[in-house]
Structure formats: C-alpha cells, structure tokens
Write a protein that holds these residues in place. Sequence first.
Motif, PDB file in Angstrom:
ATOM      1  N   UNK A   3       0.827  -1.207   0.000  1.00  0.00           N
ATOM      2  CA  UNK A   3       0.000   0.000   0.000  1.00  0.00           C
ATOM      3  C   UNK A   3       0.868   1.267   0.000  1.00  0.00           C
ATOM      4  N   UNK A   4       1.964   1.224   0.732  1.00  0.00           N
ATOM      5  CA  UNK A   4       2.901   2.354   0.759  1.00  0.00           C
ATOM      6  C   UNK A   4       3.486   2.600  -0.633  1.00  0.00           C
ATOM      7  N   UNK A   5       3.904   1.528  -1.302  1.00  0.00           N
ATOM      8  CA  UNK A   5       4.493   1.646  -2.649  1.00  0.00           C
ATOM      9  C   UNK A   5       3.465   2.176  -3.644  1.00  0.00           C
ATOM     10  N   UNK A   6       2.237   1.668  -3.577  1.00  0.00           N
ATOM     11  CA  UNK A   6       1.181   2.119  -4.495  1.00  0.00           C
ATOM     12  C   UNK A   6       0.866   3.594  -4.266  1.00  0.00           C
ATOM     13  N   UNK A   7       0.865   4.008  -3.016  1.00  0.00           N
ATOM     14  CA  UNK A   7       0.597   5.416  -2.701  1.00  0.00           C
ATOM     15  C   UNK A   7       1.685   6.315  -3.285  1.00  0.00           C
ATOM     16  N   UNK A  15       0.899  -7.862  -9.824  1.00  0.00           N
ATOM     17  CA  UNK A  15       0.699  -6.843  -8.790  1.00  0.00           C
ATOM     18  C   UNK A  15       2.011  -6.150  -8.431  1.00  0.00           C
ATOM     19  N   UNK A  16       3.088  -6.903  -8.416  1.00  0.00           N
ATOM     20  CA  UNK A  16       4.369  -6.392  -7.921  1.00  0.00           C
ATOM     21  C   UNK A  16       5.306  -5.876  -9.012  1.00  0.00           C
ATOM     22  N   UNK A  17       5.007  -6.123 -10.293  1.00  0.00           N
ATOM     23  CA  UNK A  17       5.997  -5.851 -11.340  1.00  0.00           C
ATOM     24  C   UNK A  17       6.392  -4.385 -11.462  1.00  0.00           C
ATOM     25  N   UNK A  18       5.507  -3.454 -11.158  1.00  0.00           N
ATOM     26  CA  UNK A  18       5.843  -2.030 -11.224  1.00  0.00           C
ATOM     27  C   UNK A  18       5.922  -1.379  -9.845  1.00  0.00           C
ATOM     28  N   UNK A  19       5.749  -2.146  -8.793  1.00  0.00           N
ATOM     29  CA  UNK A  19       5.704  -1.589  -7.439  1.00  0.00           C
ATOM     30  C   UNK A  19       7.047  -1.013  -6.993  1.00  0.00           C
ATOM     31  N   UNK A  20       8.097  -1.300  -7.711  1.00  0.00           N
ATOM     32  CA  UNK A  20       9.408  -0.752  -7.378  1.00  0.00           C
ATOM     33  C   UNK A  20       9.712   0.579  -8.041  1.00  0.00           C
ATOM     34  N   UNK A  21       8.760   1.121  -8.764  1.00  0.00           N
ATOM     35  CA  UNK A  21       8.980   2.404  -9.441  1.00  0.00           C
ATOM     36  C   UNK A  21       9.273   3.502  -8.418  1.00  0.00           C
ATOM     37  N   UNK A  22      10.018   4.499  -8.862  1.00  0.00           N
ATOM     38  CA  UNK A  22      10.361   5.674  -8.066  1.00  0.00           C
ATOM     39  C   UNK A  22      11.184   5.315  -6.837  1.00  0.00           C
ATOM     40  N   UNK A  23      12.023   4.316  -6.982  1.00  0.00           N
ATOM     41  CA  UNK A  23      12.996   3.996  -5.943  1.00  0.00           C
ATOM     42  C   UNK A  23      14.364   4.432  -6.468  1.00  0.00           C
ATOM     43  N   UNK A  81      13.276  -0.196 -11.596  1.00  0.00           N
ATOM     44  CA  UNK A  81      12.068  -0.703 -10.932  1.00  0.00           C
ATOM     45  C   UNK A  81      11.928  -2.212 -10.990  1.00  0.00           C
ATOM     46  N   UNK A  82      12.517  -2.855 -11.985  1.00  0.00           N
ATOM     47  CA  UNK A  82      12.435  -4.317 -12.013  1.00  0.00           C
ATOM     48  C   UNK A  82      13.256  -4.933 -10.876  1.00  0.00           C
ATOM     49  N   UNK A  83      14.377  -4.322 -10.547  1.00  0.00           N
ATOM     50  CA  UNK A  83      15.209  -4.828  -9.448  1.00  0.00           C
ATOM     51  C   UNK A  83      14.591  -4.521  -8.086  1.00  0.00           C
ATOM     52  N   UNK A  84      14.101  -3.295  -7.917  1.00  0.00           N
ATOM     53  CA  UNK A  84      13.481  -2.966  -6.628  1.00  0.00           C
ATOM     54  C   UNK A  84      12.151  -3.695  -6.460  1.00  0.00           C
ATOM     55  N   UNK A  85      11.439  -3.966  -7.568  1.00  0.00           N
ATOM     56  CA  UNK A  85      10.211  -4.757  -7.498  1.00  0.00           C
ATOM     57  C   UNK A  85      10.495  -6.191  -7.070  1.00  0.00           C
TER      58      UNK A  85
END
Length: 152
Positions: free
Chosen positions: A14-18, A65-73, A77-81
């Motif tokens: 939820x934090x990542x999506x926000x 669900x998780x494939x783009x959740x690492x964006x803006x790190x 994003x593929x590695x952080x996801x």
Amino acid sequence: MERCNKIYNHPLYQERIKIIEERETDRIFCLHNLAHSLDVARIGYIMILEQNLNIDKELFYAASLLHDAGRYSDKPHNLSGAELARALMPQCGFTKSETELVANAIEGHRQDLKTNSFSKVLYDADKKSRMCFSCEAQAECYWENEKRNKDI
C-alpha cells in the motif's frame, strides 16, 4: 487468490502504491496503478491459457501486482520490485521457491525474451495492456515505436 489479496492489503505494498499514485498525479503517459497491474494479470493469464503454459494463476497475479511496485525507488524498478517481492511474499504465505520464481520474473520483465517463460509472458502482457493506438500523448512518448501496442 487469497495470498494475492494479502499482497494488496500489505502495508508495504500500500505504501508503494501510494508513492506511485502521488508521483504520477500529473503524468500524461500510461500509469502504473492497480488498474494497470490487474490488466497485466488478466491479459497475461489469457495468454497463459491460450499457449497452454505451465504458469500458476496466483503466481502470475502476484507478479503482475508487484511488477511495477518498485517504481520511483533509487534503482531500476524491475530490481526494486523483485526485492519487494522477496520481502513481502513470504509474509503473505508464498513459499521460498514461489517467491523466487516471481522475483525472477519481475527482474526479467523489462526484456523481450524469445522463450515462453514467466518473464516473457509478464513482458508481453505489460506491453499489450497499453493502449498506445489511442493515446493522446503519442507524440511525446519515449517508447520506441516497435514496443508500442498498436492493436486492440
């Protein structure tokens, strides 16, 4: 799909999506929101069924669900996801081998692989979920023309 619901409801997810929603408030290009993730999941699962691939539905939905959740790190994003998948999935009831399968698919989803692998289906579904053919921001889009989805 109970475990996928646990991913969605997990505070870290939820934090990542926000963060993604906040960063993409004024974005004119494709968004990386829950609707996109579910589009990827549904399109990908149709592809899995049509191609008779041995990829579990719940695992594919988890990856979607998780494939783009690492964006803006601070890293791609593929590695952080994939890191997020490894941290979050065991807490949601996934085994170590399931978690690694999903994390590896997320790591590889930015490459157009030539095999019918988990990563390849995730990559293809990600691209097919985009409606480039009707996008108002086509002229400004940085995607290479051959990567754009030009079909319904």
